[in-house]
Write a protein that holds these residues in place. Structure first.
Motif, mmCIF file in Angstrom:
data_model
loop_
_atom_site.group_PDB
_atom_site.id
_atom_site.type_symbol
_atom_site.label_atom_id
_atom_site.label_comp_id
_atom_site.label_asym_id
_atom_site.label_seq_id
_atom_site.Cartn_x
_atom_site.Cartn_y
_atom_site.Cartn_z
ATOM 1 N N ASN A 1 0.857 -1.185 0.000
ATOM 2 C CA ASN A 1 0.000 0.000 0.000
ATOM 3 C C ASN A 1 0.895 1.238 0.000
ATOM 4 O O ASN A 1 1.669 1.446 0.933
ATOM 5 C CB ASN A 1 -0.893 -0.020 1.246
ATOM 6 C CG ASN A 1 -1.901 1.108 1.259
ATOM 7 O OD1 ASN A 1 -1.843 2.036 0.468
ATOM 8 N ND2 ASN A 1 -2.835 1.028 2.189
ATOM 9 N N PRO A 2 0.807 2.083 -1.038
ATOM 10 C CA PRO A 2 1.662 3.271 -1.076
ATOM 11 C C PRO A 2 1.233 4.371 -0.103
ATOM 12 O O PRO A 2 1.948 5.343 0.090
ATOM 13 C CB PRO A 2 1.533 3.750 -2.526
ATOM 14 C CG PRO A 2 0.191 3.265 -2.955
ATOM 15 C CD PRO A 2 -0.032 1.965 -2.232
ATOM 16 N N PHE A 3 0.066 4.213 0.521
ATOM 17 C CA PHE A 3 -0.426 5.193 1.480
ATOM 18 C C PHE A 3 -0.075 4.695 2.879
ATOM 19 O O PHE A 3 -0.665 3.747 3.380
ATOM 20 C CB PHE A 3 -1.939 5.392 1.314
ATOM 21 C CG PHE A 3 -2.293 5.831 -0.077
ATOM 22 C CD1 PHE A 3 -2.181 7.165 -0.436
ATOM 23 C CD2 PHE A 3 -2.685 4.907 -1.030
ATOM 24 C CE1 PHE A 3 -2.481 7.570 -1.732
ATOM 25 C CE2 PHE A 3 -2.984 5.297 -2.321
ATOM 26 C CZ PHE A 3 -2.878 6.639 -2.681
ATOM 27 N N LEU A 4 0.904 5.334 3.487
ATOM 28 C CA LEU A 4 1.449 4.865 4.759
ATOM 29 C C LEU A 4 0.496 5.093 5.923
ATOM 30 O O LEU A 4 -0.062 6.175 6.085
ATOM 31 C CB LEU A 4 2.767 5.577 5.050
ATOM 32 C CG LEU A 4 3.881 5.395 4.019
ATOM 33 C CD1 LEU A 4 5.088 6.236 4.399
ATOM 34 C CD2 LEU A 4 4.249 3.932 3.907
ATOM 35 N N SER A 5 0.359 4.070 6.751
ATOM 36 C CA SER A 5 -0.467 4.179 7.960
ATOM 37 C C SER A 5 0.098 5.233 8.898
ATOM 38 O O SER A 5 -0.649 5.940 9.580
ATOM 39 C CB SER A 5 -0.536 2.835 8.686
ATOM 40 O OG SER A 5 -1.216 1.900 7.909
ATOM 41 N N ILE B 1 -6.783 15.627 -5.904
ATOM 42 C CA ILE B 1 -6.966 15.034 -4.574
ATOM 43 C C ILE B 1 -5.621 14.585 -4.010
ATOM 44 O O ILE B 1 -5.316 14.827 -2.841
ATOM 45 C CB ILE B 1 -7.963 13.862 -4.625
ATOM 46 C CG1 ILE B 1 -9.364 14.373 -4.932
ATOM 47 C CG2 ILE B 1 -7.948 13.072 -3.319
ATOM 48 C CD1 ILE B 1 -10.383 13.273 -5.220
ATOM 49 N N LEU B 2 -4.814 13.935 -4.843
ATOM 50 C CA LEU B 2 -3.495 13.488 -4.380
ATOM 51 C C LEU B 2 -2.636 14.680 -3.961
ATOM 52 O O LEU B 2 -1.901 14.609 -2.978
ATOM 53 C CB LEU B 2 -2.802 12.661 -5.464
ATOM 54 C CG LEU B 2 -3.415 11.281 -5.720
ATOM 55 C CD1 LEU B 2 -2.836 10.655 -6.975
ATOM 56 C CD2 LEU B 2 -3.219 10.372 -4.523
ATOM 57 N N GLY B 3 -2.751 15.789 -4.690
ATOM 58 C CA GLY B 3 -2.034 17.002 -4.314
ATOM 59 C C GLY B 3 -2.491 17.534 -2.964
ATOM 60 O O GLY B 3 -1.679 17.952 -2.139
ATOM 61 N N ARG B 4 -3.787 17.485 -2.729
ATOM 62 C CA ARG B 4 -4.319 17.935 -1.433
ATOM 63 C C ARG B 4 -3.888 17.013 -0.293
ATOM 64 O O ARG B 4 -3.848 17.431 0.857
ATOM 65 C CB ARG B 4 -5.842 18.011 -1.483
ATOM 66 C CG ARG B 4 -6.346 19.168 -2.284
ATOM 67 C CD ARG B 4 -7.841 19.259 -2.250
ATOM 68 N NE ARG B 4 -8.300 20.392 -3.023
ATOM 69 C CZ ARG B 4 -9.561 20.600 -3.318
ATOM 70 N NH1 ARG B 4 -10.493 19.772 -2.912
ATOM 71 N NH2 ARG B 4 -9.900 21.651 -4.034
ATOM 72 N N LEU B 5 -3.607 15.758 -0.629
ATOM 73 C CA LEU B 5 -3.121 14.816 0.387
ATOM 74 C C LEU B 5 -1.641 15.031 0.695
ATOM 75 O O LEU B 5 -1.090 14.369 1.576
ATOM 76 C CB LEU B 5 -3.351 13.372 -0.074
ATOM 77 C CG LEU B 5 -4.799 12.897 -0.089
ATOM 78 C CD1 LEU B 5 -4.916 11.543 -0.790
ATOM 79 C CD2 LEU B 5 -5.344 12.810 1.331
ATOM 80 N N GLY B 6 -0.994 15.917 -0.061
ATOM 81 C CA GLY B 6 0.396 16.260 0.228
ATOM 82 C C GLY B 6 1.410 15.662 -0.728
ATOM 83 O O GLY B 6 2.615 15.766 -0.483
ATOM 84 N N PHE B 7 0.957 15.056 -1.822
ATOM 85 C CA PHE B 7 1.888 14.489 -2.800
ATOM 86 C C PHE B 7 2.280 15.557 -3.810
ATOM 87 O O PHE B 7 1.447 16.352 -4.245
ATOM 88 C CB PHE B 7 1.247 13.304 -3.528
ATOM 89 C CG PHE B 7 0.997 12.119 -2.639
ATOM 90 C CD1 PHE B 7 2.025 11.241 -2.329
ATOM 91 C CD2 PHE B 7 -0.256 11.881 -2.101
ATOM 92 C CE1 PHE B 7 1.809 10.152 -1.505
ATOM 93 C CE2 PHE B 7 -0.491 10.798 -1.279
ATOM 94 C CZ PHE B 7 0.542 9.934 -0.969
ATOM 95 N N LEU C 1 2.775 7.439 -8.542
ATOM 96 C CA LEU C 1 1.585 6.713 -8.091
ATOM 97 C C LEU C 1 0.731 6.248 -9.274
ATOM 98 O O LEU C 1 0.178 5.142 -9.249
ATOM 99 C CB LEU C 1 0.734 7.587 -7.159
ATOM 100 C CG LEU C 1 1.215 7.709 -5.724
ATOM 101 C CD1 LEU C 1 0.436 8.789 -4.985
ATOM 102 C CD2 LEU C 1 1.103 6.377 -5.005
ATOM 103 N N GLU C 2 0.628 7.069 -10.310
ATOM 104 C CA GLU C 2 -0.136 6.677 -11.500
ATOM 105 C C GLU C 2 0.507 5.474 -12.187
ATOM 106 O O GLU C 2 -0.177 4.538 -12.592
ATOM 107 C CB GLU C 2 -0.258 7.861 -12.461
ATOM 108 C CG GLU C 2 -1.180 8.949 -11.941
ATOM 109 C CD GLU C 2 -1.146 10.228 -12.764
ATOM 110 O OE1 GLU C 2 -0.249 10.378 -13.633
ATOM 111 O OE2 GLU C 2 -2.014 11.081 -12.537
#
Length: 142
Positions: free
Chosen positions: A52-56, A80-86, A94-95
């Motif tokens: 999972n690339p989204f770290l807990s 959305i990914l930008g808003r998540l900080g990427f 990620l794509e």
């Protein structure tokens, strides 16, 4: 594999092996004492191509699994990914990773998946991978 309408199948039932004559793949909890990978299973945690690339540690466990589900379904836009900080570089990576992950799901079909999540946890990205890898043609058509 084509995912219609950005929806993924429901999580794989953890108790399928106990109640079914057909042996369905399950999620296996990895522990520190875990030595060998059982035959017919695949490790999908950190360091594997299916991690999972989204770290807990960054998003919290439940949210990281939810983001993983939405990401595989193609519901996380660049915005959305930008808003998540990427940043742009991470978003492009990620794509590419998403395309590779979806193309390699056939390698998980029929296999038990090993991860670090507690077996009783309601949230585990391995359950999502199990559902996607073992989806039937009838489920794809629905």
């Amino acid at each position: 594999m084509k995912i219609e309408g950005g929806r993924l199948p429901a999580a794989h039932p953890r108790s399928a092996r106990a109640f079914s004559e057909i042996s369905m793949p399950i999620r296996i909890q990895r522990t520190k004492l875990f030595r060998d990978t059982p035959p017919g299973s695949a490790y999908v945690g950190r360091g594997s191509r299916w991690a999972n690339p989204f770290l807990s540690s960054r998003f919290g466990h439940a949210r990281a699994v939810g983001l993983h589900r939405a990401w595989l379904a193609g519901r996380l836009s660049r915005r959305i990914l930008g808003r998540l900080g990427f940043n742009d570089y991470e978003i492009a990576a990620l794509e590419r990773l998403r395309r590779r992950t979806l193309r390699s799901l056939d390698l998980l079909r029929g296999r038990d998946l090993i991860c670090w999540c507690n077996r009783t946890s309601r949230y585990c990205h391995a359950d999502i991978l199990l559902a996607l890898a073992n989806i039937t043609d009838l489920e794809c058509a629905a």
